[in-house]
Design an enzyme around this catalytic site. Structure first.
Site, short mmCIF file in Angstrom:
data_model
loop_
_atom_site.label_atom_id
_atom_site.label_comp_id
_atom_site.label_asym_id
_atom_site.label_seq_id
_atom_site.Cartn_x
_atom_site.Cartn_y
_atom_site.Cartn_z
N SER A 1 0.80 -1.23 0.00
CA SER A 1 0.00 0.00 0.00
C SER A 1 0.83 1.27 0.00
CB SER A 1 -0.95 0.00 1.21
OG SER A 1 -0.22 0.01 2.41
N LYS B 1 -6.08 3.69 9.08
CA LYS B 1 -5.20 4.66 8.43
C LYS B 1 -5.76 6.07 8.54
CE LYS B 1 -3.17 1.27 5.27
NZ LYS B 1 -3.02 0.80 3.90
#
Length: 777
Positions: A681, A724
């Site tokens: 990611s 996140k």
């Protein structure tokens, strides 16, 4: 009075016959087998002369049975007369010899054909006759004691002994009947006079008496123990007979067990097993170890809650109130429990769900399980599997082992006194594995609805129905749980809490708990939202609220001390809590928000919540190498390679001089080098830092980003979106770039979580770069 003991004078050189395992004394008659040619020739020579030979014992180690040498012979032996010889078919001879007197070997003469010894003529020795008589009386007393035990001496021994008058003859007769080792016998042979020899014989006989006494004591103790058990058994049987005659019912533990077998709603298999074990118990001695093992097994088998179930609370409103009052947030888990209760209300025979609450530490996974049990009205039991590495902890030990126990699940059923409790399987992701089996594999049977209706515990020995039990597992990291085990559970992700959620939890639960623990219910300090906010932002950076609870308890402890010492009530404010807690643990990292060349803000997921990673890229003169540091995993290294490839392929688009790829090295570093990092990611974050370093354009520091990059420049979806976003919010970043395909995940995230954050959805990397790459300075 002394007595002279005159000895014959033997020849000075005599043939030697070595003896093994026997020492010959004067006047003793012994048969000897001779096979060695040298010895046979010596015997033949003696037969032609005075028939005298020297018998010398050989000294050998305990475990050695090989040939002997001259050096192995003792220096003192017995001159003997050959009485008879007999030739054997294999070339050997059998010799019958009688000892005459002792002799000292001066030299052994080993020729080619003969083995001879040069001996010293023995002189006349004296001994104390009076003392010898006294010694012989003591020895005869010991012989009588030994003879009474039937050991060592034959019944005719004393009759023959009483007819011998000479002390030396008595001594030789006793020696011929003693069971001595070669070393003991040689030591007696080497005694210089009769008195010393009698002392040696007395010592040997005394040791024999002492050995017998020790053995007799051991036998008596064993006999007493057996007699005691027999006596107790006899008295117990008499007591039963007396009670039966009086019409009184005796105290019989077996009667209670038999009654339980009849009355309990056991399964057919369990009833057969209990009946079989009960019959074995009745035939076994009550005080035996086997009886204890059988009784313990029966008590467990009959102590289980067969047919005992608690009725589920199907009042949805009450259950919802309980869940809401004990926990703030965690809506997905609460909804799943309320769904189950609704199904239970319509269909009581429905399958019980097997849930796995996965999330960072401190978010309330274990306590939520306890609240669920309270909402359902079920018994609650917690099993911690962290560090368990033995399969027997799940399936139980076989009863043949000493200290065998049932597995933890059968123990939980027994202790909860219900066949349908709620069992929390805590830390299921931290199971170990060893040569004693794989506990995770053993759990497959427990957590499979198609199998757990007939769970088999090795100690219990029968199948038990676990299908009505509600299992709730907790885990921090799902990646460590084996795939087959994870497949059997319904995973519910519990993400970390936002700042606002932590404030609510502190006001509703944590403050009250801290006050109660510190005994401040009637003298409670006040914690306003500014104080709580400072604790959250400056002293804790966690997904859960465990550390926040500790700091609140620490402030309450300071308040309690001031109250007790000086009757002073502290008023906490955001300006004075540093005085009580020390300087702030977490600094406000303003450098994250600054615009720098080659530095981009990435977002990462960990089992303990979201994290912000600053990725740095620097150009330096070299030959086109790519350096990667910061303990990066293979997947993250491949993401960096893909980003470099994209930058090279689109160098013209970003007006990058091609010489930079050949004449300069690119160093990419991710700080916190001691912490391993991996995952795809960070693709767009790596590319942003690389292009910033190659173009000299700074990156907007108010942006954080996450997304996987492919070689076409597409931004692919990622996981852990909620964590996140929380990480970006904790670090004060107001713009978060995420893949457009992750927009669907926002439906599962509360809108309060990302209030104040501008979420930028992107499909390709050009959109990312348009937001984060600032114009050339």
């Amino acid at each position: 009075m002394t007595h002279n003991q005159t000895e014959e004078t033997p020849a000075s050189i005599l043939p030697i016959i070595p003896t093994i395992d026997v020492v010959v004394f004067p006047h003793m008659v012994v048969p000897l087998l001779v096979l060695d040619e040298k010895i046979i020739k010596g015997v033949e020579q003696a037969m032609q002369g005075d028939k005298k030979v020297l018998l010398l014992a050989a000294q050998q180690s305990e475990n050695y049975h090989g040939p002997i040498g001259v050096q192995d012979l003792f220096k003192i032996g017995t001159v003997s007369t050959i009485m008879r010889i007999m030739n054997l078919p294999d070339g050997g001879i059998k010799v019958l010899a009688q000892g005459v007197e002792k002799a000292l070997v001066e030299e052994v003469i080993s020729g080619q054909d003969l083995l001879q010894a040069k001996i010293t003529e023995t002189s006349t020795t004296t001994y104390d006759e009076k003392k010898a008589e006294y010694q012989l009386r003591n020895i005869q007393a010991l012989i009588e004691r030994i003879s009474a035990t039937g050991r060592l001496f034959s019944p005719d021994f004393q009759a023959i002994l009483s007819q011998i008058q000479e002390p030396d003859r008595i001594t030789d007769f006793i020696l011929s009947h003693l069971d001595l080792s070669v070393q003991q016998a040689q030591a007696l042979l080497e005694k210089d006079n009769l008195n010393n020899l009698l002392d040696g014989i007395y010592d040997v006989l005394s040791q024999e008496v002492e050995s017998y006494n020790v053995q007799e004591r051991i036998r008596n103790n064993t006999r007493d123990s057996i007699n005691k058990s027999q006596r107790e058994y006899y008295l117990r049987e008499q007591m039963k007979a007396i009670q039966k005659e009086l019409g009184e019912e005796g105290e019989n533990e077996n009667d209670d067990l038999r009654e339980k077998v009849k009355t309990l709603p056991l399964t057919e298999e369990a009833k057969l097993e209990a009946t079989r074990q009960l019959r074995r118990l009745e035939k076994t001695a009550p005080d035996s170890m086997e009886a204890t093992v059988i009784r313990n097994h029966l008590e467990l088998l009959l102590g289980l809650p067969w047919g005992v179930f608690t009725k589920d609370n199907t009042d949805i409103k009450t259950a919802k109130t309980i869940l809401e009052s004990n926990h703030f947030g965690l809506d997905e888990a609460k909804d799943r429990i309320l769904d189950f209760l609704s199904i239970r209300f319509l269909n009581e025979s429905s399958h019980t769900p097997i849930l796995c609450l996965a999330g960072p530490p401190g978010v309330g996974k274990t306590s939520l399980g306890e609240s669920i049990a309270k909402a359902l009205g079920r018994k609650y039991f917690r099993i911690s599997l962290g560090g368990v590495y033995d399969e027997c902890e799940i399936r139980g030990h076989r009863r043949t082992y000493v200290g065998a126990l049932p597995g933890r699940f059968i123990q939980a059923i027994k202790k909860s006194e219900s066949s349908n409790p709620l069992i929390i399987i805590d830390e299921i992701d931290k199971l170990g594995m060893s040569n004693r089996g794989d506990p995770a594999a053993a759990l497959l049977e427990v957590l499979d609805p198609e199998q757990n209706h007939s769970f088999y515990d090795n100690y219990l020995g029968v199948h038990f129905d676990l299908s009505k039990v509600m299992f709730i597992a907790t885990a921090n990291d799902l990646s460590t749980i084996p795939g087959p085990l994870r497949d059997r559970m319904e995973i519910i992700q519990l993400s970390g809490y936002a700042h606002e959620e932590k404030l609510e939890i502190a006001e509703r639960h944590l403050i009250q708990r801290a006050l109660k623990n510190c005994g401040l219910n009637n003298n409670a300090p006040e914690f306003n939202r500014n104080v709580l906010s400072k604790l959250i932002t400056s002293y804790t950076r966690e997904a859960g609220v465990r550390e926040l609870g500790r700091y609140l308890q620490k402030l309450c402890a300071k308040y309690a001390r001031a109250l007790v010492e000086s009757n002073e009530k502290i008023a906490f404010s955001e300006n004075n809590i540093e005085h009580y807690l020390g300087p702030c643990k977490i600094s406000q990292e303003t450098f994250i928000h600054s615009n720098k060349i080659g530095v981009s803000n990435g977002l990462a997921w960990t089992p303990y919540g979201g994290e912000l990673l600053q990725i740095e890229a620097v150009l330096m003169r070299g030959n086109g190498r790519l350096l990667l540091t910061g303990q990066l995993g293979d997947v993250m290294k491949e993401s960096a390679q893909a980003a470099i490839t994209y930058a090279k392929a689109h160098a013209d688009l970003f007006t990058i001089d091609a010489k930079l790829f050949n004449e300069y090295d690119l160093h990419i570093h991710v700080p916190a080098g001691a912490v391993p990092k991996d995952g795809p990611s960070a693709g767009i974050t790596l590319l942003s830092a690389i292009l910033s370093a190659l173009t000299g354009r700074a990156i907007n520091g108010s942006y954080a980003m996450t997304g996987e990059l492919n070689l076409q420049g597409n931004v692919l979806p990622i996981g852990g979106l909620k964590e996140k976003i929380l990480a970006a919010k904790q670090f004060g970043l107001h713009h978060v770039i995420i893949p457009k395909q992750n927009a669907r995940d926002l439906s599962t995230i509360s809108q309060k979580l990302y209030e104040g954050i501008n979420l930028v959805f992107v499909d390709n990397v050009e959109e990312v770069l348009n937001h984060v790459l600032m114009p050339q300075a």
